[in-house]
Scaffold this motif. Structure first.
Motif: not given
Length: 91
Positions: A35-36, A17-21
């Motif tokens: 997230g942000a 989901d791209g939330h954690i990078r």
């Protein structure tokens, strides 16, 4: 870690989901955004075979394993940012 020849796991890993990078840097450091929230977790890591040991800057420890081009980091499943596994990831 030899910074002249980066380990094949070096690079950006993300949840579906791209939330954690999570960026694994060539200098043996990692930076994880949630997230942000940039740099939510930072620390060092070492690689032994397909296994990764993490030590957060606060002293918290975690582990991960790369199998078939996927990084299983504790309860997270992360994929290469570009979605393309590298040949060394499949060992």
């Amino acid at each position: 870690m030899d910074t002249d020849t980066p380990h094949p796991f070096v690079g950006m890993w993300v949840t579906a989901d791209g939330h954690i990078r999570q960026e694994l840097r060539p200098d043996g450091r990692y930076d994880e955004a949630r997230g942000a929230r940039k740099s939510a977790y930072t620390g060092s890591y070492t690689v032994t075979g397909n296994h990764i040991d993490y030590v957060d800057d606060t002293g918290f420890t975690a582990t991960g394993d790369v199998r078939d081009g996927v990084l299983y980091h504790e309860h997270l499943v992360l994929y290469r940012e570009d979605g393309t596994p590298r040949a060394a990831d499949a060992r």
